[in-house]
Design an enzyme around this catalytic site. Structure first.
Site, short mmCIF file in Angstrom:
data_model
loop_
_atom_site.label_atom_id
_atom_site.label_comp_id
_atom_site.label_asym_id
_atom_site.label_seq_id
_atom_site.Cartn_x
_atom_site.Cartn_y
_atom_site.Cartn_z
N THR A 89 67.75 -38.10 36.85
CA THR A 89 68.06 -38.41 35.44
C THR A 89 69.39 -37.79 35.01
OG1 THR A 89 65.77 -38.70 34.75
CG2 THR A 89 67.37 -38.33 32.99
N TRP A 131 60.39 -36.34 42.19
CA TRP A 131 61.09 -37.54 41.69
C TRP A 131 61.58 -38.34 42.91
CZ3 TRP A 131 59.29 -34.72 38.01
CH2 TRP A 131 59.39 -35.10 36.67
N ASN A 177 56.81 -39.31 40.52
CA ASN A 177 57.17 -39.57 39.14
C ASN A 177 57.54 -41.03 38.88
OD1 ASN A 177 57.93 -38.57 36.40
ND2 ASN A 177 59.86 -39.51 37.01
N GLU A 178 56.76 -41.67 38.03
CA GLU A 178 57.06 -43.02 37.54
C GLU A 178 57.29 -44.04 38.64
OE1 GLU A 178 60.03 -42.57 34.42
OE2 GLU A 178 58.69 -41.31 33.25
N GLU A 255 53.94 -36.80 30.67
CA GLU A 255 55.33 -36.71 30.19
C GLU A 255 55.39 -37.47 28.88
OE1 GLU A 255 58.71 -37.49 32.89
OE2 GLU A 255 59.77 -38.27 31.13
N ARG A 381 60.20 -43.72 22.54
CA ARG A 381 59.33 -44.78 23.02
C ARG A 381 57.89 -44.33 22.92
NH1 ARG A 381 60.91 -42.14 27.87
NH2 ARG A 381 62.94 -43.12 27.96
#
Ligand SMILES: *[C@@H]1O[C@H](CO)[C@@H](O)[C@H](O)[C@H]1NC(C)=O
Ligand SMILES: *[C@@H]1O[C@H](CO)[C@@H](O)[C@H](O)[C@H]1NC(C)=O
Ligand SMILES: *[C@@H]1O[C@H](CO)[C@@H](O)[C@H](O)[C@H]1NC(C)=O
Ligand SMILES: *[C@@H]1O[C@H](CO)[C@@H](O)[C@H](O)[C@H]1NC(C)=O
Ligand SMILES: *[C@@H]1O[C@H](CO)[C@@H](O)[C@H](O)[C@H]1NC(C)=O
Ligand SMILES: *[C@@H]1O[C@H](CO)[C@@H](O)[C@H](O)[C@H]1NC(C)=O
Ligand SMILES: *[C@@H]1O[C@H](CO)[C@@H](O)[C@H](O)[C@H]1NC(C)=O
Length: 683
Positions: A89, A131, A177-178, A255, A381
């Protein structure tokens, strides 16, 4: 400070002339709600990179505001990235295993951060999550799930390393992660944890989006169900689902937030902390980020519970989300229970919400109320449906085990968008008469009513004032430990660590990553090394460094750069003025992008030394001037206008070792002077 009288004082008791209040009951007569797992902060995506470089005094103050009990945010969970040498990120975080045979538990800053958190609060829970992954974990296919034993081994080693190298116990471990989880991998991870004596490390699955798919799998697979402690979803918008509830698992917003830390960010966070339980039965909420400690100009700047981005000045900013966290964390502990919905948890008739929690021994009791209006609590969001909040009169009635409460200690916040806000202010204790209290609530308030008396608003004298990055700046890395990087370097692709090469150079900064990671985002696609420092506003600037390709490196080039923009996940398309030296072909390239797509000029370098060379680049107006070992190599006077301003950067043209030493940055005026005098030393 105890405020005796004033606009914020809770109106005491029933006989005051309030219009007919809405009544809410607090009782355990019909059972309790879920176990509380804690409020957390997330250090990941290189979100803490600038913190470590702070002067010790301010660094300790910041850490106290984050972790010290009864001081500030008093986080109950610290979640960290398990670095993968991959962009995550706002930078890359270093891996503990660059090859299957290599282990190192000294890299990066997460070990340090976990130790600092534990030092302040031994009860804080630790949670790790990857990640990206070093390339070898993905094997030939690049799919980390193809060899689940190996992938689990990589994670288990990190947990064992935490214990053996740092005496840190990892309480929770995530999947990826995601990115989509894989059931075989989750089961393999559980088995590997158990066979390594890590039965007490619980799995939170899967740090992904949406509740139903994984909930379904858990409902239909008792083995999977037994392997997982909680379902962790990102940005759930305060809701879960019937299937999630049916799974029987603890449900976490593993998160959340990711909103700029102004007052609206504070409103967002206060609303989430209550309504994640009220609406979704979520028992943990974790903020990305813990604190915003990455450079302005990078993605999601300021999305933390406070901001600390000036290691050179020691300046930092406390912000509302920090104090709004304290409303819950200072008066609860992991293992407390929520009261049940309708009997201590719910929405307020005039808008807003309340939750109540009770300690395991039943002796302590805490209510947190929030009345955040829609426009003042929008998060980044997901979208927030319209609703209204109005001032309201409420009556709280305490029944069951709570009927004995005689006094409650209030803590109050009023977000004010036109004047000064009140944040986490202690008020006079409120007597509970006939098992009741009555009071008024305004809009955009948070109120804690508790039996816990240890609450405290910590305070240090204000930090030094904000200052720009100081110039001239020079660093020879001698004061930085091996495996670390100075606090102002923010690696974006690959990993830059101090290595000791001995001789006159001693400590140098080396790009260490030699294999493309299993990426989390596009930055890693270009397979280069890239680190930045300085200011996103720098336009006219001078940068100089000693560079070498160590003799076991086949690195294609080593570069220094100015005016660099587009970092984070877009680092693969970074723009700027890049001067690359190719040690094998003995040539240089000046380009306007990190890849050689934007070549401006190039040429041969007959006098390139085999090992170290001093390279400098001056960006001034429309011109870029380069020199090698004090000799001018080009004066390019028609820089494209697309390249405007940005950081100073360094890097390697391929994923291989490249060394940097005696880095110097100066104003363009000084730089021009050095170049004209062919005197490269700033000291
Ligand atoms: C998990 O990953 C493996 C290896 O890629 C794959 O064969 C398998 O189908 C996946 N399993 C599930 C349940 O997704
Ligand atoms: C390791 O940490 C535990 C607390 O988690 C502590 O009791 C113990 O003394 C520590 N051991 C060492 C060697 O520091
Ligand atoms: C909330 O914001 C919207 C969009 O900016 C605006 O139209 C509306 O009037 C605002 N509502 C209130 C109550 O301020
Ligand atoms: C709650 O407690 C009050 C005061 O003790 C009592 O008058 C009332 O009947 C109780 N209400 C319920 C719903 O239990
Ligand atoms: C906000 O501050 C202004 C100026 O001090 C004050 O007039 C106003 O009453 C405050 N609003 C709230 C909601 O406290
Ligand atoms: C090159 O390798 C040799 C042998 O390992 C070593 O002695 C020497 O220091 C290395 N030189 C550089 C510049 O790293
Ligand atoms: C680069 O060229 C410009 C235009 O000819 C000149 O003004 C400038 O002094 C030159 N810079 C250096 C460092 O020689």
């Amino acid at each position: 400070m105890l405020r005796l009288f004033g606009v914020f004082l809770i109106l005491l008791q029933t006989k005051l002339s309030l219009s007919s209040p809405e009544t809410y009951y607090f009782t355990d007569k019909f059972g309790l709600g879920r176990f509380f797992d804690g409020i957390g902060g997330l250090s990941a995506g290189a979100s803490s990179v600038l913190l470590k470089g702070y002067p010790a005094q301010q660094r300790n103050e910041i850490l106290d505001y984050m972790f010290k009990p009864n001081f500030g945010a008093a986080f109950q969970i610290l979640k960290v990235e398990i670095g993968g040498d991959a962009q995550s990120t706002d930078g890359t975080e270093s891996t503990h295993m660059r090859t299957p045979d290599e282990e190192n538990y000294e890299r990066g800053y997460e070990w340090w951060l976990m130790l600092e958190a534990k030092k302040r609060n031994p009860n804080i829970k630790l949670y790790g999550l990857p990640w990206g992954w070093p390339g070898w974990v993905g094997g030939d296919t690049g799919n980390v799930y193809d060899n689940p034993e190996q992938t689990a081994m990589y994670i288990v080693k990190w947990i064992i390393g935490a214990k053996t190298a740092h005496n840190l116990t990892i309480d929770y471990i995530g999947i990826w992660n995601e990115r989509m989880y894989n059931i075989t991998y989750i089961k393999t991870l559980r088995k590997s944890l158990d066979s390594n004596g890590l039965q007490s490390t619980r799995i939170i699955a899967a740090d992904y989006f949406g509740w139903d798919t994984l909930s379904d799998e858990i409902i239909n697979d008792p083995e999977l169900s037994a392997d997982i402690y909680g379902i962790g979803v990102h940005y759930p918008g305060t809701v879960s689902s019937l299937k999630a509830l049916e799974s029987g698992k603890q449900l976490w917003a593993s998160e959340d937030y990711s909103t700029y830390d102004d007052l609206v960010g504070g409103g967002c966070w206060a609303r989430l902390l209550n309504q994640n339980y009220v609406n979704g039965f979520l028992t943990s909420t974790i903020s990305w980020a813990l604190l915003a400690s990455w450079y302005e100009g990078l993605p999601y700047y300021g999305d933390g519970l406070m901001t600390a981005v000036e290691p050179w000045s020691g300046h930092y900013d406390l912000s509302s989300p920090l104090w709004l966290t304290a409303h819950t964390t200072q008066f609860t502990s992991v293992g407390w229970r929520y009261l049940s919905h309708g009997w201590g948890v719910g929405h307020l008739a005039g808008g807003g919400s309340y939750v109540a929690l009770v300690s395991p021994d039943g002796k302590d009791f805490t209510i947190v109320i929030e009345t955040m209006s829609h426009n003042h609590s929008v998060c980044i969001r997901p979208a927030l449906k319209p609703y209204t909040v109005v001032p309201q009169d409420v009556k709280f009635v305490f029944n069951g085990s709570f009927s004995g409460i005689r006094k409650l200690y209030p803590w109050f916040s009023q977000l004010n968008f036109t004047g000064e806000s009140t944040l986490f202010q202690q008020q006079m204790p409120v007597p509970v008469i006939d098992g009741q209290i009555r009071f008024k609530l305004g809009v955009d308030q948070v109120l804690t009513l508790t039996t816990v008396t240890s609450g405290n608003r910590g305070q240090y004298t204000p930090p030094p004032p904000s200052k720009p990055f100081p110039l001239p700046y020079s660093v020879n890395f001698e004061d930085t430990s091996v495996y670390q990087a100075p606090g102002v370097f923010a690696q974006q692709i690959g990993s830059f660590e101090v290595a000791d090469v001995g001789g006159t150079h001693g400590h140098v900064l080396r790009q260490m990553t030699r294999q493309k990671p299993v990426a989390w985002c596009p930055a890693d696609s270009i397979g280069m090394g890239f680190t930045i420092l300085g200011s996103p506003q720098w336009k006219d600037i001078y940068v100089q460094a000693d560079i070498q390709a160590p003799n076991n490196s086949n690195v294609s080039s080593i570069f220094i750069a100015a005016r660099v923009s587009q970092e984070g996940c877009q680092s693969n398309t970074a723009k700027g003025v890049f001067l690359s030296i190719n040690p094998q072909e003995k040539e240089y390239i000046l380009s306007s992008s990190i890849t050689v797509l934007g070549i401006l000029t190039q040429g041969k370098l007959e006098n390139l030394n085999k090992d170290w060379n001093t390279v400098s680049l001056l960006a001034m107006g429309n011109s870029a001037v380069g020199s090698l070992n004090g000799e001018l190599i080009f004066n390019y006077t028609t820089l494209p206008t697309s390249v405007k301003s940005g950081f100073v950067a360094m890097g390697t043209g391929s994923l291989d070792y490249g060394d940097f030493d005696n880095v110097k940055i100066a104003s363009a005026r000084d730089g021009l002077h050095y170049m004209k005098n062919r005197k490269q030393n700033l000291r």
